[in-house]
Design an enzyme around this catalytic site. Structure first.
Site, PDB file in Angstrom:
ATOM      1  N   LYS A  53       7.212  11.845  14.737  1.00  0.00           N
ATOM      2  CA  LYS A  53       6.065  11.033  15.177  1.00  0.00           C
ATOM      3  C   LYS A  53       6.217   9.599  14.661  1.00  0.00           C
ATOM      4  O   LYS A  53       7.061   9.326  13.816  1.00  0.00           O
ATOM      5  CB  LYS A  53       4.774  11.652  14.637  1.00  0.00           C
ATOM      6  CG  LYS A  53       4.699  11.644  13.106  1.00  0.00           C
ATOM      7  CD  LYS A  53       3.506  12.419  12.579  1.00  0.00           C
ATOM      8  CE  LYS A  53       3.488  12.404  11.058  1.00  0.00           C
ATOM      9  NZ  LYS A  53       2.439  13.278  10.504  1.00  0.00           N
ATOM     10  N   ARG A 155      -9.465  17.624   9.151  1.00  0.00           N
ATOM     11  CA  ARG A 155      -8.970  16.893  10.327  1.00  0.00           C
ATOM     12  C   ARG A 155      -8.966  17.852  11.511  1.00  0.00           C
ATOM     13  O   ARG A 155     -10.027  18.350  11.886  1.00  0.00           O
ATOM     14  CB  ARG A 155      -7.590  16.298   9.990  1.00  0.00           C
ATOM     15  CG  ARG A 155      -7.274  15.007  10.730  1.00  0.00           C
ATOM     16  CD  ARG A 155      -5.995  14.355  10.199  1.00  0.00           C
ATOM     17  NE  ARG A 155      -4.790  15.112  10.529  1.00  0.00           N
ATOM     18  CZ  ARG A 155      -3.555  14.736  10.182  1.00  0.00           C
ATOM     19  NH1 ARG A 155      -3.364  13.633   9.498  1.00  0.00           N
ATOM     20  NH2 ARG A 155      -2.509  15.457  10.525  1.00  0.00           N
ATOM     21  N   TYR A 297       3.411 -21.755   3.450  1.00  0.00           N
ATOM     22  CA  TYR A 297       1.987 -22.013   3.674  1.00  0.00           C
ATOM     23  C   TYR A 297       1.194 -21.893   2.378  1.00  0.00           C
ATOM     24  O   TYR A 297       1.437 -21.017   1.561  1.00  0.00           O
ATOM     25  CB  TYR A 297       1.416 -20.983   4.654  1.00  0.00           C
ATOM     26  CG  TYR A 297       1.953 -21.106   6.058  1.00  0.00           C
ATOM     27  CD1 TYR A 297       2.036 -22.343   6.692  1.00  0.00           C
ATOM     28  CD2 TYR A 297       2.350 -19.974   6.752  1.00  0.00           C
ATOM     29  CE1 TYR A 297       2.516 -22.441   7.994  1.00  0.00           C
ATOM     30  CE2 TYR A 297       2.828 -20.056   8.047  1.00  0.00           C
ATOM     31  CZ  TYR A 297       2.906 -21.297   8.661  1.00  0.00           C
ATOM     32  OH  TYR A 297       3.385 -21.387   9.932  1.00  0.00           O
ATOM     33  N   MET A 345       4.562 -15.028   9.571  1.00  0.00           N
ATOM     34  CA  MET A 345       4.637 -14.098  10.704  1.00  0.00           C
ATOM     35  C   MET A 345       6.093 -13.819  11.086  1.00  0.00           C
ATOM     36  O   MET A 345       6.470 -12.682  11.340  1.00  0.00           O
ATOM     37  CB  MET A 345       3.879 -14.676  11.903  1.00  0.00           C
ATOM     38  CG  MET A 345       3.710 -13.675  13.041  1.00  0.00           C
ATOM     39  SD  MET A 345       2.932 -14.401  14.483  1.00  0.00           S
ATOM     40  CE  MET A 345       1.256 -14.649  13.913  1.00  0.00           C
TER      41      MET A 345
HETATM   42  C1  LIG Z   1       2.958  14.060   9.507  1.00  0.00           C
HETATM   43  C2  LIG Z   1       2.778  15.511   9.477  1.00  0.00           C
HETATM   44  C3  LIG Z   1       3.746  16.335   8.889  1.00  0.00           C
HETATM   45  C4  LIG Z   1       4.939  15.800   8.140  1.00  0.00           C
HETATM   46  O1  LIG Z   1       4.577  15.341   6.858  1.00  0.00           O
HETATM   47  P1  LIG Z   1       5.682  14.826   5.824  1.00  0.00           P
HETATM   48  O2  LIG Z   1       4.934  14.645   4.559  1.00  0.00           O
HETATM   49  O3  LIG Z   1       6.205  13.552   6.367  1.00  0.00           O
HETATM   50  O4  LIG Z   1       6.737  15.861   5.755  1.00  0.00           O
HETATM   51  C5  LIG Z   1       3.585  17.703   9.016  1.00  0.00           C
HETATM   52  N1  LIG Z   1       2.509  18.238   9.656  1.00  0.00           N
HETATM   53  C6  LIG Z   1       1.541  17.472  10.214  1.00  0.00           C
HETATM   54  C7  LIG Z   1       0.390  18.113  10.873  1.00  0.00           C
HETATM   55  C8  LIG Z   1       1.639  16.089  10.123  1.00  0.00           C
HETATM   56  O5  LIG Z   1       0.670  15.330  10.661  1.00  0.00           O
END
Ligand SMILES: *Cc1c(COP(=O)(O)O)cnc(C)c1O
Length: 404
Positions: A53, A155, A297, A345
């Site tokens: 991700k 969550r 700056y 930037m």
């Molecule tokens: C991001 C995430 C992971 C991975 O977590 P790491 O600490 O990077 O290994 C696993 N499960 C879920 C649901 C996540 O959102």
């Protein structure tokens, strides 16, 4: 008019092949070595899932797939779009399909597309009826789903005791939505040396998956269980279950200092992770500023002596934190060189006195090693008051990525 248009030379869309921007290097050897470490930790009984991700934690999805796709059993993403990109990449590069699981929320339209792409999804709430209808209407293949149980992160999903009430209706959609597994996510495995809270989450998960199996009249032995991210898969052996969802660790970074300490105790040996990513930038200008000159700056830095500075075309637009103003260091010719004044930037000014000759171009290592010196994502995170996850994930998607 036309002749003017024709005389304009074409501009490269990727700014990485020019020397005018920073670039990211990925080490496929490091990916392979980290995978091997986790395979050893997990043992034969647990599948290795790679979390890609957030543009593969800022490393770049495509480059990461080249290094990791063939080495893991399952790939995890957040969005339907990311899953579709993986399927496209597989087709374009003639790779056999890997299992892909979408962890984030999706629409009915996306559920339908994912069913056709043979991508699995997490069910994060009880609005799956729309998915089922879309799939039934289209006569699409069944979508494989994993029920997310909220065991204490607050969550996705619902608590174990509500699982049957919320998901009992899934049984009516068994032709469209096949329940393949259940999952949960820990709230507090990284920042602590004891795993009391995680242990309670694990117990709640075991209750939840049993209730789900009973409620849906499924054999719970066939339900896959996936619970552990990087930290838990190392320090909480009982959480390894069917699949481990390893993110940060596969990129060669530790979830925290505490995890690194606990790992030694739990495994009885040091686990060596190798950072996959380096970030480098070539200077656009090296020059001498006279004693008393101000830099950047706000005039927040003043040169005490004559100072050799290099101007690097990288800034907070690219993910170099502004918090590193007057604080960060980069490596030039194997030497640590301080960032002078504010990070801008698109520019950073660095004191390269003694590390470069006036007029030469120099290459800075913003993240990674150069000779015996290194700047780690943890160093940067400490300077910026954040965590290594954020440092790498915020690296601009526009930056060129190269294999090393
Ligand atoms: C991001 C995430 C992971 C991975 O977590 P790491 O600490 O990077 O290994 C696993 N499960 C879920 C649901 C996540 O959102």
């Amino acid at each position: 008019m036309q002749s003017t248009t024709r005389s304009v030379p074409p501009l490269s869309k990727s700014n990485g092949d020019a020397h005018r921007s920073s670039w990211i290097e990925l080490s496929n050897d490091a990916f392979a070595s980290n995978v091997q470490q986790f395979r050893q930790v997990l043992g034969e009984g647990t599948l290795l899932g790679g979390v890609v991700k957030g543009n593969a934690y800022g490393h770049g999805l495509e480059g990461t797939l080249r290094g990791l796709h063939h080495l893991v059993d399952v790939l995890y993403v957040i969005t339907a779009q990311e899953a579709a990109s993986i399927r496209e990449w597989e087709q374009a590069s003639h790779q056999t399909r890997r299992r892909v699981i979408v962890l984030g929320a999706i629409s009915a339209e996306e559920a339908l597309a994912l069913a056709f792409l043979n991508v699995e999804v997490a069910i994060t709430d009880d609005t799956f009826t729309g998915w089922g209808s879309a799939i039934r209407e289209a006569g699409a293949p069944a979508l494989h789903v994993h029920v997310h149980i909220d065991t204490g992160l607050g969550r996705e999903g619902y608590p174990s005791q509500d699982v049957v009430e919320r998901f009992g209706d899934l049984g009516q959609w068994h032709r469209e939505l096949r329940v393949r597994g259940a999952m949960t996510h820990f709230a507090n495995t990284e920042d602590v040396l004891e795993q009391g809270y995680a242990t309670r989450q694990l117990a709640a998960f075991d209750d939840g998956i049993a209730a789900l199996a009973q409620g849906l009249d499924l054999d719970d032995a066939v339900l896959e269980a996936h619970v552990a991210a990087t930290a838990a898969s190392i320090v909480l052996p009982r959480s390894r279950k069917t699949i481990a969802r390893v993110g940060i660790g596969l990129y060669g970074l530790w979830p925290s200092r505490e995890t690194r300490l606990s790992a030694r105790l739990v495994l009885g040996r040091a686990l060596e992770l190798e950072p996959v990513l380096s970030w480098r930038c070539e200077s656009q200008l090296v020059k001498t500023l006279s004693a008393g000159s101000y830099v950047g700056y706000g005039c927040t830095y003043r040169c005490r002596d004559e100072t050799e500075v290099a101007i690097f075309p990288v800034g907070y637009f690219d993910g170099y934190p502004r918090a590193l103003s007057n604080t960060g260091h980069v490596l030039v010719n194997g030497r640590r060189c301080p960032v002078l004044g504010r990070v801008m930037m698109n520019h950073v000014i660095v004191d390269v006195t003694g590390a470069a000759n006036s007029g030469d171009r120099v290459t800075a290592t913003l993240l990674g090693s150069d000779g015996r010196e290194s700047v780690s994502a943890e160093d940067m995170a400490e300077w910026a008051g954040t965590i290594n996850y954020e440092i790498v994930t915020r690296l601009g998607g526009h930056l060129a990525r190269r294999e090393r």
